[in-house]
Design an enzyme around this catalytic site. Structure first.
Site, short mmCIF file in Angstrom:
data_model
loop_
_atom_site.label_atom_id
_atom_site.label_comp_id
_atom_site.label_asym_id
_atom_site.label_seq_id
_atom_site.Cartn_x
_atom_site.Cartn_y
_atom_site.Cartn_z
N ASN A 57 -1.55 -0.26 7.43
CA ASN A 57 -0.89 -1.53 7.76
C ASN A 57 -0.03 -2.08 6.63
O ASN A 57 0.19 -3.28 6.53
CB ASN A 57 -1.93 -2.55 8.23
CG ASN A 57 -3.08 -2.69 7.27
OD1 ASN A 57 -2.99 -2.26 6.12
ND2 ASN A 57 -4.16 -3.30 7.70
N HIS B 144 -1.89 -5.06 1.46
CA HIS B 144 -3.11 -5.83 1.28
C HIS B 144 -2.70 -7.25 0.91
O HIS B 144 -1.84 -7.43 0.05
CB HIS B 144 -3.99 -5.27 0.16
CG HIS B 144 -5.03 -6.27 -0.24
ND1 HIS B 144 -6.17 -6.49 0.50
CD2 HIS B 144 -5.07 -7.19 -1.24
CE1 HIS B 144 -6.87 -7.48 -0.04
NE2 HIS B 144 -6.22 -7.92 -1.10
N LYS C 53 0.84 -1.20 0.00
CA LYS C 53 0.00 0.00 0.00
C LYS C 53 0.88 1.26 0.00
O LYS C 53 2.10 1.18 0.25
CB LYS C 53 -0.90 -0.03 1.24
CG LYS C 53 -1.99 -1.13 1.20
CD LYS C 53 -2.75 -1.16 2.52
CE LYS C 53 -3.92 -2.14 2.51
NZ LYS C 53 -4.61 -2.21 3.82
N THR D 205 -4.62 -7.55 11.05
CA THR D 205 -5.01 -6.25 10.49
C THR D 205 -4.43 -5.05 11.25
O THR D 205 -3.99 -4.08 10.65
CB THR D 205 -6.56 -6.15 10.46
OG1 THR D 205 -7.06 -7.29 9.75
CG2 THR D 205 -7.02 -4.88 9.79
N ARG E 4 3.53 -6.59 9.35
CA ARG E 4 2.77 -5.51 10.00
C ARG E 4 3.24 -5.31 11.44
O ARG E 4 3.30 -4.19 11.95
CB ARG E 4 1.27 -5.83 9.95
CG ARG E 4 0.66 -5.65 8.57
CD ARG E 4 -0.74 -6.25 8.52
NE ARG E 4 -1.49 -5.91 7.31
CZ ARG E 4 -2.66 -6.44 7.00
NH1 ARG E 4 -3.22 -7.34 7.80
NH2 ARG E 4 -3.30 -6.07 5.91
N ARG F 269 -0.70 -14.55 4.39
CA ARG F 269 -1.41 -13.93 5.52
C ARG F 269 -0.61 -14.10 6.82
O ARG F 269 -0.54 -13.20 7.64
CB ARG F 269 -2.80 -14.55 5.72
CG ARG F 269 -3.79 -14.28 4.62
CD ARG F 269 -4.31 -12.88 4.60
NE ARG F 269 -5.14 -12.52 5.73
CZ ARG F 269 -5.86 -11.41 5.79
NH1 ARG F 269 -5.88 -10.54 4.77
NH2 ARG F 269 -6.58 -11.13 6.84
N TYR G 14 -12.28 -3.57 -3.19
CA TYR G 14 -12.91 -3.93 -1.91
C TYR G 14 -14.36 -4.34 -2.09
O TYR G 14 -14.79 -5.33 -1.52
CB TYR G 14 -12.81 -2.78 -0.90
CG TYR G 14 -11.42 -2.65 -0.33
CD1 TYR G 14 -10.94 -3.57 0.58
CD2 TYR G 14 -10.57 -1.61 -0.72
CE1 TYR G 14 -9.65 -3.48 1.10
CE2 TYR G 14 -9.29 -1.51 -0.21
CZ TYR G 14 -8.83 -2.44 0.70
OH TYR G 14 -7.56 -2.36 1.20
N GLU H 192 -9.80 -11.04 -6.94
CA GLU H 192 -9.01 -9.80 -6.91
C GLU H 192 -7.99 -9.74 -8.05
O GLU H 192 -7.76 -8.67 -8.60
CB GLU H 192 -8.25 -9.70 -5.58
CG GLU H 192 -9.14 -9.41 -4.40
CD GLU H 192 -8.40 -9.50 -3.05
OE1 GLU H 192 -9.02 -9.20 -2.04
OE2 GLU H 192 -7.22 -9.89 -3.03
#
Ligand code: GDP
Ligand code: MG
Length: 204
Positions: free
Chosen positions: A159, A162, A15, A128, A139, A122, A55, A173
């Site tokens: 954060n 994505h 991001k 998050t 993160r 992940r 999103y 996506e």
């Protein structure tokens, strides 16, 4: 026959805050060293429409409801009352701020492929909210935002990344960010070590 597990693909976007923090190399390194294969990558400045599509079209109302529910839970955990009448309203506000966040500047979009690519990415990315993300995750290690600070500023949690939430999300996506011809099909030499049944060819 089902697809081989090594074919699982997932989307990662560094991001705008990740790019501005000079973390592109550090972030890529963390995914790359797992053995996942990078099969597409580009730098771009997303439009707000693109970010909204990312999103909303993927998650739909179910995602708005879920992200709103998580936000309500976070208020309640702190003994506070959510300022939003419904989860849906809160979800819509988060989506709007997310679209602004993702389109604020250059991002790096990537597709990583390999066994359990989505879950693995992940795990390395972390939860998050950076403050409560595990130590050792991207993160958790490289930033410090909280729900509280984000809410006070009426903005998204910053954060850095994505990462698709599950394989279904990933497959929806990916076409938003990449055309078929931008996705490269190639063999990576290390796949022999990671996936071949026999470790032939090592010895002279
Ligand atoms: P992720 O999959 O871990 O990125 O989290 P979600 O898919 O639930 O949410 C997408 C993005 O919206 C997150 O990465 C955050 O930037 C932002 N976000 C999610 N939940 C909240 C929240 O409760 N408050 C705020 N301010 N932002 C949120
Ligand atoms: Mg998500």
């Amino acid at each position: 026959m089902d697809k081989h597990p090594k074919k699982e693909r997932t989307l990662v976007i560094i991001k705008p805050d990740g790019v501005q923090r000079s973390l592109i190399g550090e972030i890529i390194k963390r995914y790359e060293r797992t053995g996942l294969k990078l099969i597409a990558m580009k730098m771009l400045i997303p439009t707000e429409e693109m970010a909204t599509k990312h999103y909303y079209e993927v998650g739909g109302d179910a995602w708005l409801e879920e992200v709103g529910r998580k936000a309500r839970e976070n208020y309640e955990k702190k003994g506070l009352k959510s300022p939003f009448a419904t989860n849906m309203e809160n979800g819509k506000a988060i989506m709007k701020s997310n679209a602004k966040y993702l389109s604020a500047g250059p991002v790096v979009a990537m597709i990583w492929q390999g066994n359990q690519a989505t879950g693995l990415v992940r795990k390395i990315t972390g939860g998050t909210e950076p403050l409560s993300s595990d130590v050792g995750t991207i993160r958790g290690d490289f930033t410090l935002d909280t729900y509280q600070m984000a809410d006070a500023g009426e903005r998204s949690i910053r954060n850095l990344i994505h990462a698709s939430g599950n394989t279904e999300e990933a497959e929806k996506e990916i076409p938003i960010w990449f055309s078929e011809k931008e996705i490269l099909k190639y063999n990576h030499i290390q796949e022999k070590i990671l996936y071949d049944v026999n470790l032939d060819g090592i010895l002279e």
